[in-house]
Design an enzyme around this catalytic site. Sequence first.
Site, PDB file in Angstrom:
ATOM      1  N   LYS A  38      32.983 -23.962 -21.349  1.00 38.24           N
ATOM      2  CA  LYS A  38      33.716 -22.940 -20.587  1.00 38.24           C
ATOM      3  C   LYS A  38      34.520 -23.856 -19.625  1.00 38.24           C
ATOM      4  O   LYS A  38      35.761 -23.629 -19.132  1.00 38.24           O
ATOM      5  CB  LYS A  38      32.771 -22.059 -19.674  1.00 38.24           C
ATOM      6  CG  LYS A  38      32.324 -20.829 -20.295  1.00 38.24           C
ATOM      7  CD  LYS A  38      31.081 -20.344 -19.781  1.00 38.24           C
ATOM      8  CE  LYS A  38      30.586 -19.218 -20.546  1.00 38.24           C
ATOM      9  NZ  LYS A  38      29.322 -18.474 -19.953  1.00 38.24           N
ATOM     10  N   GLN A  56      25.455 -18.475 -15.282  1.00 37.30           N
ATOM     11  CA  GLN A  56      25.123 -18.432 -16.623  1.00 37.30           C
ATOM     12  C   GLN A  56      23.697 -17.953 -16.740  1.00 37.30           C
ATOM     13  O   GLN A  56      23.078 -18.399 -16.108  1.00 37.30           O
ATOM     14  CB  GLN A  56      25.284 -20.025 -16.804  1.00 37.30           C
ATOM     15  CG  GLN A  56      24.932 -20.292 -18.745  1.00 37.30           C
ATOM     16  CD  GLN A  56      26.047 -19.707 -19.420  1.00 37.30           C
ATOM     17  OE1 GLN A  56      27.193 -19.606 -18.999  1.00 37.30           O
ATOM     18  NE2 GLN A  56      25.486 -18.907 -20.462  1.00 37.30           N
ATOM     19  N   ASP A 112      32.879 -12.108 -15.351  1.00 36.58           N
ATOM     20  CA  ASP A 112      32.066 -11.733 -16.440  1.00 36.58           C
ATOM     21  C   ASP A 112      32.071 -10.054 -16.595  1.00 36.58           C
ATOM     22  O   ASP A 112      31.396  -9.901 -17.498  1.00 36.58           O
ATOM     23  CB  ASP A 112      30.444 -12.305 -15.948  1.00 36.58           C
ATOM     24  CG  ASP A 112      30.337 -13.614 -16.932  1.00 36.58           C
ATOM     25  OD1 ASP A 112      31.032 -13.709 -17.870  1.00 36.58           O
ATOM     26  OD2 ASP A 112      29.294 -14.050 -16.643  1.00 36.58           O
TER      27      ASP A 112
END
Length: 298
Positions: A55, A99, A122
Amino acid sequence: MTVAKRIDGKARAAALAASITEKTAALLKKHGIKPGLAVVIIGEDPASQVYVRNKKRTAESCGFHSVQHTLPKNAAESDVLKLIDELNNDTAIHGILVQLPLPDHLDEQAITQAITPSKDVDGFHFVNIGKLTAGHTSDAFVPCTPAGCMLMIEDELGRDLSGKNAVVIGRSNIVGKPMASLLLQANATVTVTHSRTKDLSKVVAGADIVVAAVGRPDMVKADWVKPGAVVIDVGINRVEKTVDGETKMVLTGDVDYDDVSKVAAAITPVPGGVGPMTITMLMANTLRSARLAAGLGA
Ligand code: NAD
């Protein structure tokens, strides 16, 4: 005999990333704004470290301001929430992601819901989930994996899925449920199946679009799939396979690719299908967030 088109997620993601990079450069030149993405990783889970590294690398290659915060695996929840609060208030940051999975002592819901909805790239905040469910996607953040799947479905079938039957296998909050909302919004007739579904293969057999997000290697077989269906394989499973007498760990999806390729019109491979699209959609969401924050429209 293979008939299906192999949907190249890597190439599709690269094309999308190139367009994001171009738009990012234009945003900086015209408005002096650089999209900022902050990734928080807690603990040392090796798979999470790989995802976070990818990422960060992708964010940098798109021209973003990219920061990573690494906290120890025994970090106190109050410290994680304090960091999220700082990032929520940092004007150089437009996207925040923590994460997953988190170490057991941390409350995943408390942490994901602490991210302000306008930086929740997200798409896990209840505000964004609510907007997606209500069809208000113009200012919502849609979870990256289903958003990427949707682009690949649109490439094959167009944006209007009127008259198409779609079956989603899996009902997670991250993939299955938002995928179903997106398909419904595109006018598909959607069935969501899961571990308690009876006669799953028969349900799948009626689908023009199949999205498998389960976590069971090679579960979907050719005799489940309607000839001419578009099949999107979200699953990532690590399995032992013997190739040329050598046993090694390989990645495989939830769909038996070689078998289903004989009947489907188009199918995503694993790896090289949904995975690369997921990371690129995170960049698309972060760029969008930076534009929305500056009042420039998505
Ligand atoms: P999850 O474990 O949260 O959900 C799995 C779903 O599958 C559940 O809803 C469950 O009811 C259903 N299920 C389990 N067994 C079943 C069965 N026998 N028949 C029908 N349904 C069954 O998983 P998730 O987070 O949604 O992820 C699913 C898969 O997708 C995993 O392999 C994961 O690694 C992968 N994944 C890939 C990406 C990517 O970017 N490619 C992103 C997210 C998840």
